[in-house]
Design a protein around this motif. Structure first.
Motif, PDB file in Angstrom:
ATOM      1  N   GLN A 107       0.819  -1.214   0.000  1.00  9.72           N
ATOM      2  CA  GLN A 107       0.000   0.000   0.000  1.00  9.72           C
ATOM      3  C   GLN A 107       0.856   1.269   0.000  1.00  9.72           C
ATOM      4  O   GLN A 107       0.339   2.364   0.016  1.00  9.72           O
ATOM      5  CB  GLN A 107      -0.931   0.015   1.209  1.00  9.72           C
ATOM      6  N   LEU A 124      -0.019   7.396   5.106  1.00 13.21           N
ATOM      7  CA  LEU A 124      -0.403   7.242   3.686  1.00 13.21           C
ATOM      8  C   LEU A 124      -0.990   8.554   3.208  1.00 13.21           C
ATOM      9  O   LEU A 124      -1.771   9.193   3.925  1.00 13.21           O
ATOM     10  CB  LEU A 124      -1.432   6.109   3.585  1.00 13.21           C
ATOM     11  N   GLN A 172      -8.830  -4.106   6.429  1.00 11.24           N
ATOM     12  CA  GLN A 172      -8.474  -3.973   5.018  1.00 11.24           C
ATOM     13  C   GLN A 172      -9.667  -4.294   4.128  1.00 11.24           C
ATOM     14  O   GLN A 172      -9.971  -3.560   3.188  1.00 11.24           O
ATOM     15  CB  GLN A 172      -7.291  -4.895   4.685  1.00 11.24           C
ATOM     16  N   LYS A 207      -7.318   1.840   5.267  1.00  6.18           N
ATOM     17  CA  LYS A 207      -6.788   2.962   4.489  1.00  6.18           C
ATOM     18  C   LYS A 207      -7.096   4.284   5.181  1.00  6.18           C
ATOM     19  O   LYS A 207      -6.236   5.157   5.270  1.00  6.18           O
ATOM     20  CB  LYS A 207      -7.367   2.944   3.081  1.00  6.18           C
ATOM     21  N   LYS A 208      -8.292   4.429   5.691  1.00  5.87           N
ATOM     22  CA  LYS A 208      -8.684   5.650   6.402  1.00  5.87           C
ATOM     23  C   LYS A 208      -7.810   5.855   7.640  1.00  5.87           C
ATOM     24  O   LYS A 208      -7.337   6.959   7.908  1.00  5.87           O
ATOM     25  CB  LYS A 208     -10.156   5.575   6.797  1.00  5.87           C
ATOM     26  N   LEU A 216      -2.845  10.565  -0.209  1.00  2.00           N
ATOM     27  CA  LEU A 216      -3.570  10.312  -1.455  1.00  2.00           C
ATOM     28  C   LEU A 216      -2.949  11.054  -2.606  1.00  2.00           C
ATOM     29  O   LEU A 216      -2.325  12.014  -2.506  1.00  2.00           O
ATOM     30  CB  LEU A 216      -5.029  10.718  -1.321  1.00  2.00           C
ATOM     31  N   ILE A 220      -4.329   7.023   6.605  1.00  2.00           N
ATOM     32  CA  ILE A 220      -4.333   8.427   6.183  1.00  2.00           C
ATOM     33  C   ILE A 220      -4.387   9.326   7.413  1.00  2.00           C
ATOM     34  O   ILE A 220      -3.628  10.293   7.523  1.00  2.00           O
ATOM     35  CB  ILE A 220      -5.496   8.702   5.229  1.00  2.00           C
TER      36      ILE A 220
END
Length: 102
Positions: free
Chosen positions: A34, A100, A85, A91-92, A102, A95
């Motif tokens: 990722q 991570l 996942q 992912k949230k 975008l 971030i």
């Protein structure tokens, strides 16, 4: 316990692992794929690994590895991370923790 707390907050994603554990390998791979570069602590290669493993178990990690921390908070082991996942929550979290972009 203090060492685990200190190490788990040193980077956005921290994984306590064992080099011989296949689930640990799968979880590390999930993050790398990722674009996340986690801090990985291989307990079987650390002189205080058994002490940290006991501390992780006291925190509720069963099995003790892989133990994933995001933003300094314990997320859980492989099954929890995989569930996050699959439902899109991981992912949230990444971030929000700054691991991570975008």
């Amino acid at each position: 316990m203090d060492r685990v707390a200190r190490l788990s907050s040193q980077k956005a994603v921290v994984i306590f692992s064992k080099s011989s554990c296949c689930m640990c390998h799968a979880i590390k791979r999930l993050f790398y794929e990722q674009g996340v570069s986690p801090m990985v602590h291989e307990l079987d290669e650390d002189s205080r690994g058994r002490e940290m493993e006991r501390a992780l178990m006291k925190l509720g990690c069963s099995p003790s590895v892989p133990a994933v921390f995001i933003g300094g908070k314990l997320v859980g082991s492989a099954d929890t991370v995989m569930t996050l996942q699959l439902d899109g929550s991981l992912k949230k979290m990444l971030i929000e923790a700054g691991a991570l972009w975008l």
